[in-house]
Design a protein around this motif. Structure first.
Motif, PDB file in Angstrom:
ATOM      1  N   GLY A  96       0.724  -1.131   0.068  1.00  0.00           N
ATOM      2  CA  GLY A  96       0.136  -0.022   0.144  1.00  0.00           C
ATOM      3  C   GLY A  96       0.861   1.156   0.013  1.00  0.00           C
ATOM      4  N   SER A  97       0.319   2.354  -0.499  1.00  0.00           N
ATOM      5  CA  SER A  97       0.876   3.609  -0.453  1.00  0.00           C
ATOM      6  C   SER A  97       0.038   4.777  -0.469  1.00  0.00           C
ATOM      7  CB  SER A  97       1.538   3.562  -1.761  1.00  0.00           C
ATOM      8  OG  SER A  97       0.936   4.030  -2.925  1.00  0.00           O
ATOM      9  N   ASP A  98       0.513   5.818  -0.227  1.00  0.00           N
ATOM     10  CA  ASP A  98      -0.184   7.203  -0.234  1.00  0.00           C
ATOM     11  C   ASP A  98       0.139   7.478  -1.896  1.00  0.00           C
ATOM     12  OD1 ASP A  98       2.289   8.289  -0.074  1.00  0.00           O
ATOM     13  OD2 ASP A  98       1.900   9.712   1.635  1.00  0.00           O
TER      14      ASP A  98
ATOM     15  N   LYS B 235       5.358   2.295  -5.695  1.00  0.00           N
ATOM     16  CA  LYS B 235       4.460   0.973  -5.592  1.00  0.00           C
ATOM     17  C   LYS B 235       4.302   0.303  -6.472  1.00  0.00           C
ATOM     18  CE  LYS B 235       0.188   1.301  -4.629  1.00  0.00           C
ATOM     19  NZ  LYS B 235      -0.861   0.539  -5.591  1.00  0.00           N
ATOM     20  N   GLU B 236       3.889   0.945  -7.712  1.00  0.00           N
ATOM     21  CA  GLU B 236       3.506   0.345  -8.905  1.00  0.00           C
ATOM     22  C   GLU B 236       4.955  -0.492  -9.623  1.00  0.00           C
ATOM     23  OE1 GLU B 236       0.470  -0.112 -10.443  1.00  0.00           O
ATOM     24  OE2 GLU B 236       0.201   0.716  -8.313  1.00  0.00           O
ATOM     25  N   LYS B 237       5.945   0.121  -9.368  1.00  0.00           N
ATOM     26  CA  LYS B 237       7.163  -0.513  -9.919  1.00  0.00           C
ATOM     27  C   LYS B 237       7.522  -1.769  -8.859  1.00  0.00           C
ATOM     28  CE  LYS B 237       9.180   3.650 -12.099  1.00  0.00           C
ATOM     29  NZ  LYS B 237      10.218   4.607 -11.872  1.00  0.00           N
TER      30      LYS B 237
ATOM     31  N   ASP C 105      -2.776  -5.735  -3.587  1.00  0.00           N
ATOM     32  CA  ASP C 105      -2.640  -4.144  -3.800  1.00  0.00           C
ATOM     33  C   ASP C 105      -3.722  -3.616  -3.051  1.00  0.00           C
ATOM     34  OD1 ASP C 105      -2.295  -1.577  -4.263  1.00  0.00           O
ATOM     35  OD2 ASP C 105      -1.943  -1.790  -6.351  1.00  0.00           O
ATOM     36  N   LEU C 106      -3.510  -2.778  -1.919  1.00  0.00           N
ATOM     37  CA  LEU C 106      -4.422  -2.166  -1.178  1.00  0.00           C
ATOM     38  C   LEU C 106      -4.453  -0.805  -1.278  1.00  0.00           C
ATOM     39  CD1 LEU C 106      -3.811  -4.300   2.030  1.00  0.00           C
ATOM     40  CD2 LEU C 106      -5.762  -4.522   0.469  1.00  0.00           C
ATOM     41  N   GLY C 107      -3.944  -0.315  -2.362  1.00  0.00           N
ATOM     42  CA  GLY C 107      -4.022   0.998  -2.632  1.00  0.00           C
ATOM     43  C   GLY C 107      -2.858   1.954  -2.469  1.00  0.00           C
ATOM     44  N   THR C 108      -2.979   3.169  -2.538  1.00  0.00           N
ATOM     45  CA  THR C 108      -3.704   4.071  -3.500  1.00  0.00           C
ATOM     46  C   THR C 108      -3.626   3.606  -4.961  1.00  0.00           C
ATOM     47  OG1 THR C 108      -4.852   6.069  -3.706  1.00  0.00           O
ATOM     48  CG2 THR C 108      -2.372   5.862  -3.500  1.00  0.00           C
TER      49      THR C 108
END
Length: 145
Positions: free
Chosen positions: A6-8, A15-17, A31-34
């Motif tokens: 997860g990330s802000d 996070k995507e990388k 993946d719990l977002g954002t």
């Protein structure tokens, strides 16, 4: 192995990388977002990843915000979580070996993907050593009571 991530907004791109990096290693990612760079509140994502790890729905968690400080503070409020902010691979390794950390926190605005991937590898490829460290982890757990 299963990782909750997860990330802000400040950690979204890293996070995507990291998700792609983990998928290439055949590691399952939750993946719990954002899901964008739109401004959000980091404690919401620390809570979701922390709950996932505590419930053993994931083996470990990874959290990413701008500096990693906010995510670390928020995640460590959750009983059973030992979140470690790591900026070099040795910290990732020792967070597991000595502190039995179950969430790795990364500073999305301060490190690039290459360094982050080294830290993730060090964290995931290290095991808790137990021994004298077990006594200390037990004392941390007592602080939660």
């Amino acid at each position: 192995m299963k990782i909750a991530i997860g990330s802000d907004h400040a950690g979204f791109e890293l996070k995507e990388k990291i998700k792609d990096f983990l998928n290439e290693k055949d590691i399952e990612v939750i993946d719990l977002g954002t899901n964008s760079i739109q401004s959000v509140d980091y404690p919401d994502f620390a809570k979701e990843v922390g709950k996932c790890v505590v419930k053993k729905e994931a083996d470990f968690g990874i959290l990413i915000c701008g500096t990693g400080i906010g995510m670390s503070i928020a995640a460590n409020k959750i009983k059973g979580i030992r979140a470690a902010l790591c900026t070099i691979p040795e910290m990732g390794k020792l967070a597991r070996q000595h502190n039995n950390a179950n969430i790795l926190v990364l500073p999305g605005r301060l490190i690039g993907f290459e360094l982050a991937s080294w830290i993730v590898n060090a964290f995931l490829n290290s095991d808790f050593e137990g021994g004298r460290h077990e006594r200390r982890i037990n004392k941390i757990s007592q602080l939660e009571e």
